[in-house]
Design an enzyme around this catalytic site. Structure first.
Site, PDB file in Angstrom:
ATOM      1  N   HIS A 265      15.518   3.808   2.527  1.00 53.52           N
ATOM      2  CA  HIS A 265      16.971   3.649   2.720  1.00 53.52           C
ATOM      3  C   HIS A 265      17.480   2.357   2.089  1.00 53.52           C
ATOM      4  O   HIS A 265      16.792   1.330   2.066  1.00 53.52           O
ATOM      5  CB  HIS A 265      17.322   3.709   4.202  1.00 53.52           C
ATOM      6  CG  HIS A 265      17.312   5.122   4.738  1.00 53.52           C
ATOM      7  ND1 HIS A 265      17.133   5.430   6.055  1.00 53.52           N
ATOM      8  CD2 HIS A 265      17.455   6.315   4.091  1.00 53.52           C
ATOM      9  CE1 HIS A 265      17.171   6.751   6.225  1.00 53.52           C
ATOM     10  NE2 HIS A 265      17.356   7.303   5.036  1.00 53.52           N
TER      11      HIS A 265
ATOM     12  N   ASP B  63      19.587   0.033   2.852  1.00 47.64           N
ATOM     13  CA  ASP B  63      19.667  -1.252   3.567  1.00 47.64           C
ATOM     14  C   ASP B  63      18.293  -1.916   3.702  1.00 47.64           C
ATOM     15  O   ASP B  63      18.196  -3.030   4.237  1.00 47.64           O
ATOM     16  CB  ASP B  63      20.359  -1.101   4.935  1.00 47.64           C
ATOM     17  CG  ASP B  63      19.700  -0.063   5.832  1.00 47.64           C
ATOM     18  OD1 ASP B  63      19.127   0.925   5.325  1.00 47.64           O
ATOM     19  OD2 ASP B  63      19.742  -0.231   7.070  1.00 47.64           O
TER      20      ASP B  63
ATOM     21  N   HIS C 191      11.497   8.935  11.423  1.00 47.06           N
ATOM     22  CA  HIS C 191      12.849   8.603  10.982  1.00 47.06           C
ATOM     23  C   HIS C 191      13.319   9.717  10.054  1.00 47.06           C
ATOM     24  O   HIS C 191      12.585  10.674   9.802  1.00 47.06           O
ATOM     25  CB  HIS C 191      12.825   7.224  10.295  1.00 47.06           C
ATOM     26  CG  HIS C 191      14.192   6.652  10.033  1.00 47.06           C
ATOM     27  ND1 HIS C 191      15.191   6.613  10.967  1.00 47.06           N
ATOM     28  CD2 HIS C 191      14.729   6.078   8.914  1.00 47.06           C
ATOM     29  CE1 HIS C 191      16.272   6.051  10.446  1.00 47.06           C
ATOM     30  NE2 HIS C 191      16.022   5.725   9.183  1.00 47.06           N
TER      31      HIS C 191
ATOM     32  N   ASP D 141      12.517   1.683  10.646  1.00 47.55           N
ATOM     33  CA  ASP D 141      13.396   2.483  11.501  1.00 47.55           C
ATOM     34  C   ASP D 141      12.588   3.605  12.148  1.00 47.55           C
ATOM     35  O   ASP D 141      11.734   4.229  11.516  1.00 47.55           O
ATOM     36  CB  ASP D 141      14.548   3.069  10.680  1.00 47.55           C
ATOM     37  CG  ASP D 141      15.447   1.979  10.109  1.00 47.55           C
ATOM     38  OD1 ASP D 141      15.107   0.795  10.237  1.00 47.55           O
ATOM     39  OD2 ASP D 141      16.485   2.332   9.534  1.00 47.55           O
TER      40      ASP D 141
ATOM     41  N   HIS E 243      17.781  -5.240  13.727  1.00 46.37           N
ATOM     42  CA  HIS E 243      18.393  -4.054  13.121  1.00 46.37           C
ATOM     43  C   HIS E 243      19.453  -3.473  14.049  1.00 46.37           C
ATOM     44  O   HIS E 243      19.413  -2.316  14.430  1.00 46.37           O
ATOM     45  CB  HIS E 243      17.290  -3.013  12.816  1.00 46.37           C
ATOM     46  CG  HIS E 243      17.717  -1.887  11.912  1.00 46.37           C
ATOM     47  ND1 HIS E 243      18.313  -0.746  12.373  1.00 46.37           N
ATOM     48  CD2 HIS E 243      17.620  -1.720  10.570  1.00 46.37           C
ATOM     49  CE1 HIS E 243      18.548   0.082  11.362  1.00 46.37           C
ATOM     50  NE2 HIS E 243      18.140  -0.487  10.245  1.00 46.37           N
TER      51      HIS E 243
END
Lengths: 323, 323
Positions: A64, A66, A140, A211, A270
């Site tokens: 991802h 970010d 995730h 994540d 996060h």
């Protein structure tokens, strides 16, 4: 083992929190390791003691943006600064495609080799002289990993009684034994390091998770670990309202897991950009700490950008700076 | 016409200067336009009044990373914020490849359409209701453009004497004429807006140039322009030492050009990271101003991050904030 948060916001940056990045080192800042590299990571580093010249390896938890969009700028800036040392990038294969496509379409060149290592490979394992790194598959929206950093070398302690009993006088021989080397004396005796020294403690071990909506996937790794750094994107109430799609964890979920795994230290990070840090603002980030504390009795921190921590040799966790 | 510098450093960010980005608007901040988008542009915007929700178009001067690496983060953050409006991206074709490759390899989605327009096309021209935009080819290591922004609409002024002479009383008719519309009166007379109003001034025009080693390429565009924003990466002495390869301009070169073109306002930007702003530090950024002032008699500024300017209707340039 020292680490500094370079970003603690989920998805997008806020005025006070960048997207994800963590600088980690075994001692001092040379070499050091980067876990995830959101946009602006190179900017954040300018305000720390870590330099891209001494960066040994980058570990990406998942693809991802970010967690990855800072890679092109960090890598090309390192080249402009004169880096020639190879750099390991441990990441899913798409990250290699992304970097190649960006370099190709921006007339960029890197004056040092990138060494891509597939983080999703079944037999993934990485080490250098300081650290052993293994990984755990998380849950995730895309394949995602937690990295488990274990220090590779714990200093031996001399067993003075045995040395004295056997008439081995202080001197260079003691140093050799302490370094783990066996020594052959002039009189023909072979002194085994293992016999005259002991390893006084476990190696420190910390988990840096990407994540993840299922903290229990870290149950096995958590058993021998002294610290977990894990996302807590929402409070449980918001997580319930948002629904399962984003596949993130709530503060409560992570806290319950850390408690059940007996983890002595937990740092949450996060955070959704909805949470604010300014006094009196709402929803305040401290909600997440309050929620976690109800379910976790160990040492708990909420990460802030530029917070630096040390996992001490006695496995306690110290925050090195105070805002 | 207002604009705010989002980054003023060449190549890599420094602690006080980001890489290139400029927010520009005709009036207020809705809509607005972005020229170049170095890494961290979305972060810088969080400290201004410009929002990605009201961004109309992005103009990229050339493909180098310090002008483009902020695109993936800015575009995906706009989507996460809920943007659905289409967005024009005026850029060389490689930028489209870069964005597509990054989106594809990061599991990203954009919930609004991107409209790519080739900035290198021979017939390039763009406009909306506020601005006309043309471009000028520059000389750099890769194809690079200056964008020329001309306001599209200058408010007409009523010629009160003529209106009175012809017995046209104040009322809605005056407003129509002022807006450029002809009006048919009940008595059968057709009032021509062009007859009863005048356009009191030239439209404002400003040039935002990308990286360039030959300012004279802007000679034609410069003649009718009121402002030039141009890179001055080095002093002449450093430019001589560095040699021609980077294909940048010195402060002296740009100043001499602006003087010869009769440009009333000049803002220099895109400074090598060697230049420092702290009092007493060396080489100090003011060296570049001193050098430029020797060759340019107009109104001169060195850009700093977050400096906001207004090109007034009388073509004077005002800095709106003061550090």
């Amino acid at each position: 083992m020292d680490f500094t948060f370079l970003g603690t916001s989920a998805g997008s940056p806020t005025r006070s929190r960048n997207v994800t990045g963590l600088a980690l080192s075994h001692a001092g800042t040379k070499p050091w390791y980067l876990v995830d590299c959101g946009e602006g990571t190179q900017h954040q580093l300018l305000h720390t003691r870590y330099s891209v010249m001494q960066l040994r390896a980058i570990f990406i938890t998942h693809i991802h943006g970010d967690h990855t969009f800072g890679l092109p700028g960090l890598l090309t800036s390192a080249s402009m600064l004169g880096r020639t040392e190879p750099l390991d990038i441990i990441a899913p294969p798409q990250v290699q495609h992304l970097i190649h496509a960006v370099i190709e379409n921006s007339d960029s060149t890197l004056n040092y080799p990138l060494n891509f290592i597939d983080s999703e490979a079944a037999d993934f394992h990485w080490h250098d002289e300081h650290l052993d790194v293994s990984s755990v598959a998380l849950s995730h929206r895309v394949p995602c990993r937690a990295y488990v950093f274990t220090e590779r070398w714990v200093e031996r302690q001399l067993l003075h009684n045995r040395l004295q009993d056997d008439g081995i006088a202080p001197g260079p021989v003691w140093g050799e034994l302490k370094n783990g080397c066996d020594v052959l004396l002039d009189d023909g005796r072979l002194l085994k390091s293992d016999h005259y020294t002991e390893i006084p403690r476990q190696p420190r071990r910390m988990i840096v998770a990407g994540d993840n909506d299922t903290p229990a996937l870290l149950a096995t790794a958590g058993k021998d670990s002294h610290l977990l750094i894990h996302e807590a994107t929402y409070s449980q109430e918001v997580a319930d309202r948002v629904g399962p799609w984003p596949q993130h964890s709530s503060a409560e979920q992570v806290a319950r897991f850390a408690e059940s795994a007996g983890l002595p230290n937990l740092v949450l990070t996060h955070f959704s950009s909805r949470y604010r840090s300014e006094p009196g603002s709402t929803p305040h980030i401290n909600l997440l700490a309050a929620e976690a504390m109800q379910h976790y009795k160990g040492r708990l921190f909420l990460a802030r950008d530029f917070d630096a921590y040390r996992l001490e040799k006695d496995f306690s966790l110290t925050r090195l700076n105070d805002h």
